[in-house]
Write a protein that holds these residues in place. Structure first.
Motif: not given
Ligand code: C2E
Ligand code: CA
Ligand code: CA
Ligand code: CA
Length: 278
Positions: A42, A45, A59, A61-63, A75, A78, A87, A115, A175-176, A199, A232-234
Motif C-alpha cells: 500500500l 499519495q 490516499e 493506493l494499492v500496488r 487499474a 482491481i 476483492i 470497491s 470519488d471520480d 482528473r 485529483e490529478g493536478v
Molecule cells: P483513483 O481512486 O481515481 O486514484 C487516482 C489515480 O490517479 C491513482 O492511480 C493515482 O496514482 C493517479 N494519480 C494521482 N495523481 C495523478 C496525476 O497528477 N496525474 C495522473 N496522470 N495520475 C495521477 P493508481 O494508483 O494507478 O490507481 C488507479 C485506480 O485503481 C484508482 O483510481 C482506484 O480506482 C483503483 N485503486 C487503487 N488502489 C485501490 C485500492 O486500494 N482499493 C480499490 N478498491 N481500488 C483501488
C-alpha cells in the motif's frame, strides 16, 4: 474459402481462450500473493490543503509487484479481483494496512478506496468497526472513497449504508466525480462529506475555454451543500492556480507528490516539520 473461414474461426477461439487463461492465471497469482502476503503493497499519495499548502491527508493506493511481470497497475488487477471475488480478502487487507498506518499518522486523514462489491458485502460495517478497534484509531480519521457504482443497484440499501457509515463517524468521499451518469442527482441523496473532482475535469484547465466554468460550478455547488472539494490529478501550475481561484479546498496530484511507500511519506512529513521551524 470455406476452410479458411473455419481456420480463422478456430484461431479467434484459441486467442480468446488464451486471454481467459491469462486472466485466470493472474487471478490465481493474486490469490497466492494475498495468502502469502507477498508483493502487495500500500502506497500513499499526499492530499494538500489549498490554503496552508500542507499535507492534510494521504490516499492509500494499492500496488502489486508481480514476480515476473513487474508492477501491475491496480487499474488491471482491481477489476480482476472484483470479477473473482478476491476483492473481499484484498479489500480487508488494504483496510488493515491503511488503519495500521493511520495510527502512525494521527494528525492526518487517511483515505481508502472501497470497491462497491466490498462495501455491499455482508458484515462490511462490523468488519470495519473491528479493524478500527484493532488498530486503535477513531473512524473520524478515515475517509472512505466510494464511487457511483455502489448507488446503481439498490438505492435504498446504498443510502442506508452510507448513512450508517456516517453515523459511526467515518468520512465519505464521492470519488471520480463527474464521470458517471447522474452525479448531481446522487449528490442530493447521499450524504458524503467530500467530492473528488475527477482528473478528466482538471486536465483541460487553462487549455479549454469552459473548463474553469465547470470546475467553479462544481466547487460552488459542493460548498452550497457544505461539502469539501478535492481536485485529483493536478499536474501543472496553471491547473493549480485555476483551482485556487475556484476555491477548491484540497489538491492532489503529481505537481505535489506521487503515491509512495510509507517510509518516503515519513521523510516528507519530517521535512514539513523542519520547514515550520525555520
Ligand atoms: P483513483 O481512486 O481515481 O486514484 C487516482 C489515480 O490517479 C491513482 O492511480 C493515482 O496514482 C493517479 N494519480 C494521482 N495523481 C495523478 C496525476 O497528477 N496525474 C495522473 N496522470 N495520475 C495521477 P493508481 O494508483 O494507478 O490507481 C488507479 C485506480 O485503481 C484508482 O483510481 C482506484 O480506482 C483503483 N485503486 C487503487 N488502489 C485501490 C485500492 O486500494 N482499493 C480499490 N478498491 N481500488 C483501488
Ligand atoms: Ca480514489
Ligand atoms: Ca479518483
Ligand atoms: Ca479517477
Amino acid at each position: 474459402a470455406k476452410s479458411r473461414g473455419r481456420g480463422q474461426f478456430c484461431l479467434y477461439e484459441a486467442s480468446m481462450d488464451s486471454e481467459v487463461k491469462n486472466r485466470q492465471l493472474l487471478a490465481s497469482e493474486l490469490r497466492e500473493a494475498l495468502e502469502h502476503n507477498q508483493g502487495l503493497m500500500l502506497w500513499y499519495q499526499p492530499i494538500i490543503c489549498t490554503h496552508s499548502e500542507k499535507i492534510v491527508g494521504l490516499e492509500a493506493l494499492v500496488r502489486w509487484q508481480h514476480p515476473q511481470q513487474g508492477m501491475i497497475s491496480p487499474a488491471t488487477f482491481i477489476p480482476l479481483a472484483e470479477e473473482t471475488g478476491l476483492i473481499i480478502p484484498l479489500g480487508e487487507w488494504i483496510l488493515k494496512q491503511a488503519f495500521t498506518m493511520a495510527k502512525r499518522w494521527p494528525q492526518l486523514i487517511v483515505a481508502v478506496n472501497v470497491s462497491p462489491l466490498q462495501l455491499r458485502s455482508r458484515n462490511f460495517i462490523e468488519q470495519l468497526m473491528q479493524l478500527v478497534a484493532n488498530a486503535g484509531i477513531a473512524p473520524q480519521q478515515i475517509e472512505l472513497e466510494i464511487t457511483e457504482g455502489i448507488l446503481i443497484d439498490d438505492e435504498h440499501e446504498a443510502n442506508a449504508l452510507v448513512c450508517s457509515l456516517r453515523e459511526r463517524g467515518f468520512h465519505l468521499a464521492l470519488d471520480d466525480f463527474g464521470t458517471g451518469y447522474s452525479s448531481l442527482s446522487y449528490l442530493s441523496r447521499f450524504p458524503v462529506n467530500t467530492i473528488k473532482i475527477d482528473r478528466a475535469f482538471i486536465q483541460p484547465l487553462g487549455l479549454v475555454d469552459n473548463a474553469t466554468a465547470i470546475v467553479r460550478a462544481v466547487v460552488d455547488l459542493g460548498h452550497a451543500m457544505h461539502l469539501s472539494i478535492t481536485a485529483e490529478g493536478v499536474e501543472t501550475r496553471e491547473q493549480y492556480q485555476a483551482l485556487v481561484a475556484a476555491g477548491c479546498d484540497r489538491l492532489q496530484g503529481y505537481l505535489f507528490h506521487r503515491a509512495q511507500p510509507p517510509e518516503e511519506i515519513n521523510a516528507l512529513l519530517a521535512a514539513e516539520i523542519v520547514d515550520d521551524d525555520s
